[in-house]
Design a protein around this motif. Structure first.
Motif, short mmCIF file in Angstrom:
data_model
loop_
_atom_site.label_atom_id
_atom_site.label_comp_id
_atom_site.label_asym_id
_atom_site.label_seq_id
_atom_site.Cartn_x
_atom_site.Cartn_y
_atom_site.Cartn_z
N THR A 36 0.86 -0.01 0.86
CA THR A 36 2.28 0.35 0.97
C THR A 36 3.12 -0.90 0.83
OG1 THR A 36 2.16 0.22 3.39
CG2 THR A 36 1.77 2.36 2.38
N GLY A 37 3.60 -1.10 -0.38
CA GLY A 37 4.39 -2.29 -0.64
C GLY A 37 5.69 -2.32 0.12
N ASP A 38 6.23 -1.14 0.45
CA ASP A 38 7.49 -1.12 1.20
C ASP A 38 7.30 -1.55 2.65
OD1 ASP A 38 6.05 1.17 1.82
OD2 ASP A 38 7.78 2.52 1.78
N LEU A 39 6.08 -1.36 3.20
CA LEU A 39 5.80 -1.77 4.58
C LEU A 39 4.96 -3.05 4.64
CD1 LEU A 39 4.87 1.67 6.20
CD2 LEU A 39 7.05 0.45 6.36
N GLY A 40 4.35 -3.43 3.52
CA GLY A 40 3.51 -4.62 3.52
C GLY A 40 2.23 -4.44 4.30
N ALA A 41 1.61 -3.26 4.18
CA ALA A 41 0.40 -2.98 4.94
C ALA A 41 -0.46 -1.98 4.19
CB ALA A 41 0.76 -2.42 6.33
N GLU A 42 -1.73 -1.89 4.59
CA GLU A 42 -2.65 -0.92 4.02
C GLU A 42 -2.78 0.27 4.95
OE1 GLU A 42 -7.16 -0.56 2.10
OE2 GLU A 42 -6.24 -2.52 2.51
N ASP A 43 -2.72 1.48 4.39
CA ASP A 43 -2.86 2.69 5.19
C ASP A 43 -4.33 3.05 5.29
OD1 ASP A 43 -1.41 4.77 6.61
OD2 ASP A 43 -2.16 6.14 5.08
N PRO A 44 -4.83 3.40 6.50
CA PRO A 44 -6.27 3.65 6.65
C PRO A 44 -6.79 4.83 5.82
CG PRO A 44 -5.26 3.28 8.79
CD PRO A 44 -4.15 3.40 7.80
N VAL A 45 -6.14 5.99 5.94
CA VAL A 45 -6.58 7.18 5.20
C VAL A 45 -5.33 7.98 4.86
CG1 VAL A 45 -8.35 8.95 5.04
CG2 VAL A 45 -8.51 7.24 6.86
N THR A 46 -5.16 8.35 3.60
CA THR A 46 -3.86 8.81 3.13
C THR A 46 -3.98 10.15 2.40
OG1 THR A 46 -3.46 6.46 2.71
CG2 THR A 46 -1.76 8.01 1.99
N GLY A 47 -3.56 11.23 3.06
CA GLY A 47 -3.66 12.54 2.45
C GLY A 47 -2.76 12.71 1.24
N SER A 48 -1.53 12.20 1.32
CA SER A 48 -0.61 12.37 0.19
C SER A 48 -1.15 11.67 -1.04
CB SER A 48 0.78 11.84 0.55
OG SER A 48 0.74 10.43 0.79
N LEU A 49 -1.70 10.46 -0.88
CA LEU A 49 -2.25 9.75 -2.02
C LEU A 49 -3.46 10.48 -2.59
CD1 LEU A 49 -2.51 7.40 -3.97
CD2 LEU A 49 -3.80 6.17 -2.20
N ASN A 50 -4.36 10.93 -1.74
CA ASN A 50 -5.53 11.64 -2.24
C ASN A 50 -5.14 12.94 -2.95
OD1 ASN A 50 -8.36 10.46 -1.48
ND2 ASN A 50 -7.01 9.97 0.23
N ALA A 51 -4.08 13.59 -2.47
CA ALA A 51 -3.60 14.79 -3.15
C ALA A 51 -3.08 14.46 -4.55
CB ALA A 51 -2.51 15.46 -2.33
N SER A 52 -2.27 13.41 -4.64
CA SER A 52 -1.69 13.08 -5.94
C SER A 52 -2.74 12.48 -6.88
CB SER A 52 -0.51 12.13 -5.77
OG SER A 52 -0.89 10.93 -5.11
N LEU A 53 -3.71 11.74 -6.33
CA LEU A 53 -4.81 11.26 -7.17
C LEU A 53 -5.56 12.42 -7.81
CD1 LEU A 53 -6.38 8.37 -5.04
CD2 LEU A 53 -5.20 8.13 -7.24
N ALA A 54 -5.84 13.45 -7.00
CA ALA A 54 -6.56 14.62 -7.53
C ALA A 54 -5.77 15.31 -8.64
CB ALA A 54 -6.85 15.60 -6.40
N GLN A 55 -4.45 15.35 -8.50
CA GLN A 55 -3.62 15.99 -9.52
C GLN A 55 -3.57 15.18 -10.81
OE1 GLN A 55 -0.59 16.39 -6.36
NE2 GLN A 55 -0.09 18.36 -7.28
N TRP A 56 -3.99 13.95 -10.76
CA TRP A 56 -4.16 13.13 -11.95
C TRP A 56 -5.60 13.16 -12.45
CZ3 TRP A 56 -5.37 7.33 -11.29
CH2 TRP A 56 -5.67 6.74 -12.51
N LEU A 57 -6.56 12.86 -11.55
CA LEU A 57 -7.95 12.65 -11.96
C LEU A 57 -8.61 13.91 -12.51
CD1 LEU A 57 -9.16 10.41 -8.99
CD2 LEU A 57 -8.45 9.66 -11.27
#
Length: 278
Positions: A208-229
Motif C-alpha cells: 500500500t503505497g498510500d500508507l507505506g506498508a504491506e498488508d498481511p492478507v488482502t481480500g479486495s486484491l485477491n478478488a481483483s487479481l482473480a478478475q484479471w488472471l
C-alpha cells in the motif's frame, strides 16, 4: 455522552489465530459520528476497522462502514468477511440463504460454507492496460528491472490496486520495496508457486503505497487479481493463494469462479471479545 458498545477483534483468512489479517469490529455503531469512527480506527492502528450498523437498503442484512487509519473505504475484502463473521456471531439472522452486506460500494453477497465465508467479488472500477510510466514507477518502487514484470493490469475495486505478475515466487519474496518511489500507488504482486513444496497455487503480496506498508492478507486484491488472471488464462477457475509470508503470516485465500461470478473465501478466527467505550 460516551457510549459503551460490543466489540470484537478477529483474524481473517486464517485457519489459526494470529496467522491472517486482524480486523477490529464495533457492533451497533449507529450512534457514532464519522469523527468518532475515524478516531477509533486511527487508535486501533490496524489496516482496517469496521462499524456494524442497521441497513438502509431493503435487501441488506446489515450495513458496514470501513475505515483505515487515514480514510474510509467503499469496499475491502477481509473487512467484509470479518464483519460478516462478527454479525453472525452476534446473533445476526440473514433474510435469505446468502448474507447481504451493504457498504459504500453497494450490496455484497456472502456465502457460508462450513467454517468458510466467501464474498462475491464486486465489479472492477478500473481495469485494462497499465501505462508505461506507471510500470516504470512500479519497477523503481519494487527495486526490480522492468523486464521482470511479465504481465500487468489495472485491477481497482476500490482501494486503487494496480497488479503485476512476476516470473517466480522467489523473485516476489525477495522484494524489499521503496515506498516513497511507489508515489502512492497500491501495488498487488502475484507469482505462481511451483514445485513439490507448494502449499498454494499462487503467492500474493499487497504493497500500500498510500500508507507505506504491506498488508498481511488482502481480500479486495485477491478478488481483483482473480478478475484479471482467470479471464486472461493466467489462472484456473478454482485456485488458492498464500499471502503474508514475508511478514510471518500464513494467510490462506480461496478463489472460485461459478458461472460469471468470482467468489473469494477464507476462514475467520475470533481473538478478542469485549466492550469499547467511545
Amino acid at each position: 455522552m460516551p457510549q459503551t458498545l460490543n466489540f470484537q477483534q478477529v483474524d481473517v483468512f486464517s485457519t489459526a489465530p494470529t496467522q491472517g489479517n486482524p480486523l477490529a469490529v464495533v457492533i451497533g455503531a449507529d450512534g457514532l459520528s464519522d469523527a468518532q469512527m475515524a478516531a477509533f480506527a486511527r487508535w486501533t492502528n490496524l489496516s482496517e476497522t469496521t462499524f456494524l450498523l442497521r441497513p438502509t437498503h431493503p435487501e441488506a442484512d446489515y450495513r458496514v462502514r470501513i475505515f483505515t487509519t487515514t480514510r474510509e473505504l467503499p469496499f475491502a475484502g477481509h473487512p467484509t468477511l470479518g464483519s460478516c463473521f462478527v454479525w453472525l456471531d452476534s446473533g445476526g439472522q440473514p433474510k435469505a440463504e446468502e448474507v447481504v452486506q451493504e457498504c459504500g460500494a453497494g450490496l455484497v453477497r456472502i456465502r457460508r460454507d462450513g467454517a468458510r465465508l466467501a464474498f462475491a467479488a464486486p465489479a472492477l472500477l478500473r481495469s485494462g492496460a497499465v501505462e508505461d510510466e506507471v510500470l516504470d514507477t512500479i519497477a523503481a518502487g519494487l527495486k526490480i528491472q522492468r523486464s521482470q514484470i511479465v504481465a500487468s493490469q489495472w485491477a481497482d475495486n476500490g482501494p486503487g490496486w494496480v497488479a503485476v505478475m512476476l516470473d517466480s515466487r522467489e523473485e516476489l519474496l525477495a522484494i524489499r520495496p521503496d515506498y516513497p518511489a511507489l508515489k502512492g500507488l497500491n501495488v498487488g504482486i502475484v507469482a505462481r508457486w511451483t514445485g513439490p513444496d507448494a502449499e498454494a497455487d499462487f503467492e500474493v503480496r499487497a504493497l500500500t503505497g498510500d500508507l507505506g506498508a504491506e498488508d498481511p492478507v488482502t481480500g479486495s486484491l485477491n478478488a481483483s487479481l482473480a478478475q484479471w488472471l482467470i479471464p486472461a488464462g493466467l489462472a484456473p477457475r478454482t485456485y488458492s493463494a498464500r499471502q503474508g509470508t514475508v511478514l510471518g503470516h500464513k494467510g490462506q485465500v480461496g478463489v472460485e469462479q461459478i458461472g460469471e461470478q468470482i467468489w473469494v473465501s477464507g476462514q475467520v478466527q475470533k481473538c478478542v471479545e469485549g466492550n469499547v467505550t467511545l
